[in-house]
Design a protein around this motif. Structure first.
Motif, PDB file in Angstrom:
ATOM      1  N   PHE A  53       0.829  -1.215   0.000  1.00 47.96           N
ATOM      2  CA  PHE A  53       0.000   0.000   0.000  1.00 47.96           C
ATOM      3  C   PHE A  53       0.861   1.261   0.000  1.00 47.96           C
ATOM      4  O   PHE A  53       0.495   2.274  -0.594  1.00 47.96           O
ATOM      5  CB  PHE A  53      -0.981  -0.022   1.168  1.00 47.96           C
TER       6      PHE A  53
ATOM      7  N   THR B 171      -8.920  10.157  -4.617  1.00 51.89           N
ATOM      8  CA  THR B 171      -9.910   9.205  -4.089  1.00 51.89           C
ATOM      9  C   THR B 171      -9.198   7.913  -3.669  1.00 51.89           C
ATOM     10  O   THR B 171      -9.466   7.362  -2.593  1.00 51.89           O
ATOM     11  CB  THR B 171     -10.958   8.886  -5.183  1.00 51.89           C
ATOM     12  N   MET B 172      -8.298   7.467  -4.530  1.00 58.15           N
ATOM     13  CA  MET B 172      -7.539   6.244  -4.221  1.00 58.15           C
ATOM     14  C   MET B 172      -6.703   6.437  -2.949  1.00 58.15           C
ATOM     15  O   MET B 172      -6.624   5.542  -2.102  1.00 58.15           O
ATOM     16  CB  MET B 172      -6.641   5.916  -5.418  1.00 58.15           C
TER      17      MET B 172
ATOM     18  N   ARG C  21      -7.205   8.129  -0.307  1.00 57.89           N
ATOM     19  CA  ARG C  21      -7.955   8.061   0.962  1.00 57.89           C
ATOM     20  C   ARG C  21      -8.045   6.616   1.459  1.00 57.89           C
ATOM     21  O   ARG C  21      -7.684   6.307   2.591  1.00 57.89           O
ATOM     22  CB  ARG C  21      -9.364   8.640   0.777  1.00 57.89           C
ATOM     23  N   SER C  22      -8.532   5.736   0.606  1.00 57.51           N
ATOM     24  CA  SER C  22      -8.696   4.334   1.045  1.00 57.51           C
ATOM     25  C   SER C  22      -7.341   3.678   1.298  1.00 57.51           C
ATOM     26  O   SER C  22      -7.166   2.933   2.285  1.00 57.51           O
ATOM     27  CB  SER C  22      -9.473   3.551  -0.005  1.00 57.51           C
ATOM     28  N   HIS C  23      -6.362   3.986   0.455  1.00 55.78           N
ATOM     29  CA  HIS C  23      -5.071   3.319   0.602  1.00 55.78           C
ATOM     30  C   HIS C  23      -4.325   3.783   1.846  1.00 55.78           C
ATOM     31  O   HIS C  23      -3.566   3.016   2.446  1.00 55.78           O
ATOM     32  CB  HIS C  23      -4.228   3.544  -0.656  1.00 55.78           C
ATOM     33  N   THR C  24      -4.520   5.033   2.209  1.00 59.48           N
ATOM     34  CA  THR C  24      -3.850   5.523   3.417  1.00 59.48           C
ATOM     35  C   THR C  24      -4.381   4.767   4.640  1.00 59.48           C
ATOM     36  O   THR C  24      -3.608   4.367   5.528  1.00 59.48           O
ATOM     37  CB  THR C  24      -4.087   7.041   3.576  1.00 59.48           C
ATOM     38  N   LEU C  25      -5.675   4.548   4.679  1.00 57.11           N
ATOM     39  CA  LEU C  25      -6.265   3.804   5.804  1.00 57.11           C
ATOM     40  C   LEU C  25      -5.725   2.369   5.854  1.00 57.11           C
ATOM     41  O   LEU C  25      -5.343   1.866   6.911  1.00 57.11           O
ATOM     42  CB  LEU C  25      -7.785   3.780   5.686  1.00 57.11           C
ATOM     43  N   LEU C  26      -5.695   1.743   4.682  1.00 53.65           N
ATOM     44  CA  LEU C  26      -5.200   0.356   4.639  1.00 53.65           C
ATOM     45  C   LEU C  26      -3.716   0.291   5.009  1.00 53.65           C
ATOM     46  O   LEU C  26      -3.277  -0.607   5.741  1.00 53.65           O
ATOM     47  CB  LEU C  26      -5.412  -0.226   3.234  1.00 53.65           C
TER      48      LEU C  26
END
Lengths: 509, 377
Positions: free
Chosen positions: B183, B208-209, B211-216
């Motif tokens: 990630f 947009t990508m 945001r989700s990847h930072t969380l993962l």
């Protein structure tokens, strides 16, 4: 038995990957300079025809470069994966040139490669030209460091054996760096790359001339290629002579196999052409050749710079020749076993804290260290490499080298007289000499590597000790995977290359 | 100059250099991360071509750093090179296969008559970016989890598991670092694209990508840190060199080497800052703090597994066969010589930086991709 098979698979895998890798390296070495010369002509003259030529050859360079990088990666890591014992035994010396190659050469290549291909409209003309030359320099620097490493394996110098760590350690970096064997190897290998690059440019230009396409571009390219080829062919011959001289000094068994000499002699002649006698064995009285053409005195002269010099044969080197001061392999095996025994007793003495025995063992080990690797051999005949393969590849390489020199002279002569178009056989010969260049280069490596068997490091470590303790099944599978992958990539490379050539200098980049 | 250092100091210096190389390589994995986005991020062929060309001008730097990383380990810590590469044969070969296919894919992807087809080369790039990175993460994670090998009296390696390194795949903890890297590389790619490609629509999708990847990424990174800070570590006695298992050893290393902790903390802050700035501002240069942050963080992690009398390659079969910087290193002479040659590194970094700057001054645009007189991937 399994261990032996595993070693053989590792040798096969290394040979396979090295042969594939060296299909691409020489063109990178040679074409990088040819492209740089053409771009220099463009920058100097402002003639856009030179820019077009530069871009065309640069595109072919990029196609070849990519697969050279791909196959090169595995070569470095294979020392660890398949030759782990070797990596520990001499990593202290051998690893340094590889690391320096990364620092000094690979970064130069990779950084300026991007500028060279994508920087035409992004950086100044001068910086772009500099980048192209730096890619050429980086490629050749890379060759230098890896050949320093290879030269060291052929003629190990600049190190001492440390009995505490049971490995060789570097004692003098400059001895390793400036070893005459390493320098000769470097010069001869890069020269072969320059000749292959030249053959490639001359051959493809000949194809354009045969097709009566892009004549102006083709003649210009051919002129640059043939001029560079002629100069570098002369250099290839001279460096080849020096390389053979170094073999005579440091690897007499290899020289004997290269020339098919069984019984040593003074005023030895050079075999220009011969067919080996398949029934001939070490130590028997059969003639080594079915038929041969020999040039008198030349081997003594080339090998020792003295026509009176004694050139030892395989019989002398295996069984000894006291009258000529040649020690037999049996004696060296005995000496090697004493060295191994001394190392063992050194360790035991160290465990027991027996300083006197440690000193005694160390002295004995040092005395017999030059024959250390022989201690791992069982029979004197094991020191002999595959003779037929070494002999024929050597003679084929030399013959082809002579042919390339002649070809460049003929092509240049006809170009100067503006009559090259009238001599179609010469154009066909130039075209078909492209694969011959690769055959010659691969023959050179087979002579260098097969000719020094059974050694991973000359006289210090035979290949069966150097190999990783792997089951043969593992290496058999990886060998197969490499064979499939590299073959697929080679087919892809050839098809792309042929298509790009067919598109020609006015096509896409 | 370097002759005045002790052997231990030289070993520490070279571990620091290797750690730094590891940090730089981790940053350059953004190329691999970008390759895994080729099938999801672009809306059309032109956008994909822009992404490929953006990455294609940097892939060789990562590739070269990997080679140098191997070369430096070979020269400075040859026993590790021999033990790990020779022992964990299949893991390393799998990684190498992933990188071999990367090397040709950029150049061959769009070439006419390319034999395997464009899609195949794109799948090669995806495989390199996904499997290659995951396997690298697993291989490096064994620095903390250990491997099954022992050394004989000549220090020749014997691997004690027939899977030859692939057994590391069965340890779920190894996946924490693997997915952290995966990630991280995709986030790095997003920030690099924002910096290098002039295309608003792509920038919106990248954010947009991110945001989700930072969380993962945070999920796996925090889990990985939690694992190593609470697990037993492998250390050795500085005098006897005997290897032992020590509870909370990696946590103790951070406490006992505050400069490493500071480097780690600064690195993490820079990574978070870089990603936040990309998400919550119009800045296009977030790759810079992010990149420095990745280099600092990964370097600190390597330092904590190699310094302070820590075993960096633990043997689960025979504890005393474990490798640390003192028993795996090159000789005093070689390390000294290499240190002098290492003085060239700032010069190399300088020309890389200049070339990077010169090439990135002009951003990649659709117009450039449509210019047939230029070399494209």
């Amino acid at each position: 038995m399994n261990e032996l098979a595993s070693v053989d698979w590792s040798r096969a895998q290394f040979a396979l990957t090295a042969i594939y890798h060296f299909l691409f390296v020489p063109l990178t070495l040679g074409l990088s300079f040819l492209v740089a010369i053409m771009e220099t002509l463009y920058v100097k003259t402002g003639d856009l025809e030179w820019k077009k030529a530069t871009k065309f050859w640069m595109t072919l360079f990029a196609i070849n470069f990519a697969i050279g990088v791909a196959t090169g990666l595995i070569m470095e890591f294979e020392f660890g994966t398949n030759w782990a014992n070797y990596s520990w035994f001499v990593g202290d010396i051998f690893g340094a040139p590889l690391a320096v190659e990364g620092i000094l050469a690979f970064f130069m290549e990779s950084t300026f490669f991007a500028v060279m291909f994508f920087g035409w409209n992004k950086v100044s003309k001068g910086f772009h030209l500099l980048s192209t030359w730096l890619v050429a320099l980086g490629s050749n620097l890379s060759a230098f460091w890896i050949l320093v490493a290879n030269g060291w394996m052929q003629y190990p110098v600049g190190m001492v054996f440390n009995p505490d760590s049971a490995r060789n350690e570097m004692a003098n970096f400059f001895d390793v760096l400036l070893s005459p064997v390493a320098i000769a190897k470097f010069l001869h290998t890069v020269a072969s790359g320059y000749v292959i690059g030249s053959l490639f440019v001359v051959g493809i230009s000949a194809w354009f001339l045969l097709k009566k396409r892009d004549l102006h571009f083709a003649k210009r390219s051919m002129l640059v290629g043939a001029s560079f080829g002629l100069l570098t062919s002369i250099f290839l011959t001279l460096s080849g002579d020096e390389s053979a001289y170094q073999v005579a000094q440091h690897q007499p068994v290899k020289l004997a196999a290269m020339e098919g000499i069984y019984k040593g002699e003074h005023r030895a002649g050079l075999i220009a052409f011969a067919v080996l006698n398949p029934d001939k064995k070490i130590g028997d009285d059969l003639h080594p050749f079915i038929g041969d053409i020999e040039i008198p005195y030349l081997l003594s002269f080339l090998g020792y710079r003295n026509i009176e010099a004694f050139v030892p044969g395989l019989d002398d080197l295996v069984y000894g020749n006291p009258s000529k001061g040649v020690i037999s392999a049996s004696e060296r095996i005995e000496s090697g076993k004493i060295a191994l025994g001394a190392l063992k007793s050194y360790r035991e003495a160290k465990k027991e804290g027996n300083a006197a025995l440690m000193q005694e063992s160390h002295t004995l080990l040092t005395t017999h260290m030059p024959n250390f690797g022989y201690g791992y051999l069982d029979k004197p005949e094991q020191i002999v490499p595959p003779i037929a393969l070494t002999f024929y590849t050597f003679h084929l390489m030399v013959s082809l080298g002579m042919w390339f020199l002649a070809l460049f002279i003929i092509v240049l002569f006809l170009l100067m007289k503006r009559e090259i178009m009238r001599y179609k056989p010469v154009l066909y010969a130039a075209l078909w000499s492209i694969p011959l260049g690769y055959i010659a280069a691969e023959c050179g490596w087979i002579v260098a590597e097969v000719g020094r068997q059974p050694w991973a490091i000359q006289d210090l470590m035979p290949v069966h000790i150097a190999a990783t303790n792997l089951g043969s099944g593992n290496v058999m599978i990886s060998f197969t995977l490499f064979a499939i992958l590299f073959t697929l990539l080679l087919i892809a490379e050839i098809k792309i290359m042929l298509k790009q050539i067919a598109i020609g200098p006015d096509g896409g980049h | 100059m370097f002759e005045l250092l002790s052997l231990l100091q030289l070993q520490q210096l070279w571990w620091i250099i290797v750690s730094l190389l590891g940090g730089v390589f981790a940053f350059l994995l953004f190329v691999q991360g970008g390759q895994t986005l080729l099938f999801s991020l672009p809306a059309n062929e032109t956008e994909k071509t822009m992404l490929v060309n953006s990455l294609g001008r940097k892939w060789e730097l990562g590739f070269t750093t990997l080679v140098l990383f191997g070369g430096a380990l070979f020269a400075a810590f040859p026993l590790f090179y021999a033990t790990s590469f020779g022992g964990a044969y299949w893991v390393w070969l799998a990684i190498l296969f992933c990188f071999i296919i990367q090397a040709v894919s950029y150049e061959y992807r769009k070439r006419p008559d390319n034999f395997l087809g464009t899609k195949t080369y794109e799948r090669f790039l995806y495989l390199n970016g996904s499997l290659g990175v995951l396997l690298l993460g697993i291989a490096i994670s064994t620095f903390f989890s250990g491997a099954q090998f022992h050394l004989d009296e000549n220090r020749f390696v014997f691997w004690d598991n027939p899977l030859r390194g692939l057994e590391a795949l069965w340890n779920p903890f190894n996946y924490l670092l693997a997915f952290t890297l995966f990630f991280l590389s995709r986030i790095g790619a997003g920030l690099y694209f924002i910096n290098n490609i002039d295309h608003d629509a792509l920038h919106v999708k990248i954010k947009t990508m991110l945001r989700s990847h930072t969380l993962l990424f945070l999920l796996f990174f925090v889990s990985f840190m939690g694992w190593i800070l609470t697990k037993e570590g492998f250390a050795y006695d500085p005098l006897t060199k005997a290897v032992m298992i020590v509870p909370y050893h990696y946590l103790n290393n951070f406490a006992q080497m505050p400069w490493v902790l500071a480097l780690f903390g600064l690195g993490v802050c820079l990574v978070v800052f870089g990603v936040s700035r990309a998400l919550f501002s119009t800045s296009k240069t977030s790759i810079k703090p992010f990149g420095v942050g990745v280099i600092f963080t990964v370097t600190a992690l390597f330092l904590t597994v190699g310094l302070n009398y820590t075993v960096f390659y633990p043997s689960l079969s025979d504890l005393q066969s474990s490798l640390h910087i003192e028993n795996a290193s090159g000789s005093f002479y070689t390390l000294t010589t290499m240190s002098y040659l290492g003085l060239m590194i700032p010069f190399v970094v300088a020309y890389i930086a200049y070339a990077w700057y010169a090439m990135n001054r002009v951003k990649i645009t659709e117009a450039e991709m449509n210019d047939s007189s230029q070399h494209h991937y």
